[in-house]
Design a protein around this motif. Structure first.
Motif, PDB file in Angstrom:
ATOM      1  N   GLU A  16     -17.682   0.777   1.753  1.00 34.05           N
ATOM      2  CA  GLU A  16     -16.732   1.686   2.392  1.00 34.05           C
ATOM      3  C   GLU A  16     -15.838   0.989   3.417  1.00 34.05           C
ATOM      4  O   GLU A  16     -14.852   1.562   3.874  1.00 34.05           O
ATOM      5  N   LEU A  19     -10.997  -1.997   1.350  1.00 29.36           N
ATOM      6  CA  LEU A  19      -9.911  -1.214   0.769  1.00 29.36           C
ATOM      7  C   LEU A  19      -9.417  -1.956  -0.459  1.00 29.36           C
ATOM      8  O   LEU A  19      -8.914  -3.072  -0.364  1.00 29.36           O
ATOM      9  N   VAL A  21      -6.760  -2.408  -3.204  1.00 29.85           N
ATOM     10  CA  VAL A  21      -5.354  -2.119  -3.471  1.00 29.85           C
ATOM     11  C   VAL A  21      -5.068  -2.542  -4.901  1.00 29.85           C
ATOM     12  O   VAL A  21      -5.305  -3.687  -5.270  1.00 29.85           O
ATOM     13  N   ALA A  31     -12.841   0.768  -8.057  1.00 32.20           N
ATOM     14  CA  ALA A  31     -13.059   1.159  -6.665  1.00 32.20           C
ATOM     15  C   ALA A  31     -14.004   2.357  -6.584  1.00 32.20           C
ATOM     16  O   ALA A  31     -14.920   2.376  -5.762  1.00 32.20           O
ATOM     17  N   CYS A  36     -15.667   2.175  -2.805  1.00 30.03           N
ATOM     18  CA  CYS A  36     -14.741   1.806  -1.740  1.00 30.03           C
ATOM     19  C   CYS A  36     -13.437   2.603  -1.873  1.00 30.03           C
ATOM     20  O   CYS A  36     -13.089   3.065  -2.961  1.00 30.03           O
ATOM     21  N   PRO A  37     -12.705   2.776  -0.765  1.00 29.26           N
ATOM     22  CA  PRO A  37     -11.424   3.460  -0.828  1.00 29.26           C
ATOM     23  C   PRO A  37     -10.440   2.689  -1.712  1.00 29.26           C
ATOM     24  O   PRO A  37     -10.562   1.474  -1.887  1.00 29.26           O
ATOM     25  N   ALA A  39      -6.169   2.283  -2.652  1.00 28.00           N
ATOM     26  CA  ALA A  39      -4.747   2.538  -2.407  1.00 28.00           C
ATOM     27  C   ALA A  39      -3.973   2.057  -3.623  1.00 28.00           C
ATOM     28  O   ALA A  39      -4.132   0.916  -4.056  1.00 28.00           O
ATOM     29  N   LEU A  63       0.592  -1.101   4.052  1.00 24.39           N
ATOM     30  CA  LEU A  63      -0.867  -1.221   4.225  1.00 24.39           C
ATOM     31  C   LEU A  63      -1.362  -1.025   5.661  1.00 24.39           C
ATOM     32  O   LEU A  63      -2.373  -0.353   5.854  1.00 24.39           O
ATOM     33  N   VAL A  67      -4.443   1.553   6.488  1.00 29.34           N
ATOM     34  CA  VAL A  67      -5.705   1.119   7.099  1.00 29.34           C
ATOM     35  C   VAL A  67      -5.956   1.876   8.394  1.00 29.34           C
ATOM     36  O   VAL A  67      -7.078   2.339   8.654  1.00 29.34           O
ATOM     37  N   ILE A  70      -7.100   5.416   7.506  1.00 29.98           N
ATOM     38  CA  ILE A  70      -8.492   5.421   7.043  1.00 29.98           C
ATOM     39  C   ILE A  70      -9.448   5.247   8.212  1.00 29.98           C
ATOM     40  O   ILE A  70     -10.462   5.938   8.304  1.00 29.98           O
ATOM     41  N   THR A  74     -12.390   7.985   9.407  1.00 26.50           N
ATOM     42  CA  THR A  74     -13.777   7.593   9.210  1.00 26.50           C
ATOM     43  C   THR A  74     -14.580   7.885  10.469  1.00 26.50           C
ATOM     44  O   THR A  74     -14.214   7.433  11.554  1.00 26.50           O
TER      45      THR A  74
END
Length: 75
Positions: A16, A19, A21, A31, A36-37, A39, A63, A67, A70, A74
């Motif tokens: 987690e 990120l 991409v 992902a 994991c997140p 994008a 980005l 970030v 996120i 969180t």
């Protein structure tokens, strides 16, 4: 997914905290499988996603804001 596990292991991070991409459905699936997140880099032209990703950017300059968002979301 193996590559993502290697990256996390090398960085001493949990999924987690990573990120991913990417620019296609295979990237999003990896992902999701890894936890994991994700994008999506979305550009004009043919659609590369079956459904719109929750995080979309047009280029990598976006980005830092992603970030930050996120991190704020969180707990």
């Amino acid at each position: 997914v193996e590559n993502l596990a290697t990256i996390c292991a090398d960085a001493g991070a949990d999924p987690e905290e990573l990120l991913f991409v990417g620019d296609g459905e295979d990237d999003r699936s990896a992902a999701l499988e890894f936890g994991c997140p994700f994008a999506a880099v979305v550009r004009p032209g043919p659609k590369r996603f079956a459904a719109p990703p929750s995080i979309c950017i047009e280029d990598l300059f976006a980005l830092p804001a992603v970030v930050q968002r996120i991190d704020e979301e969180t707990p």
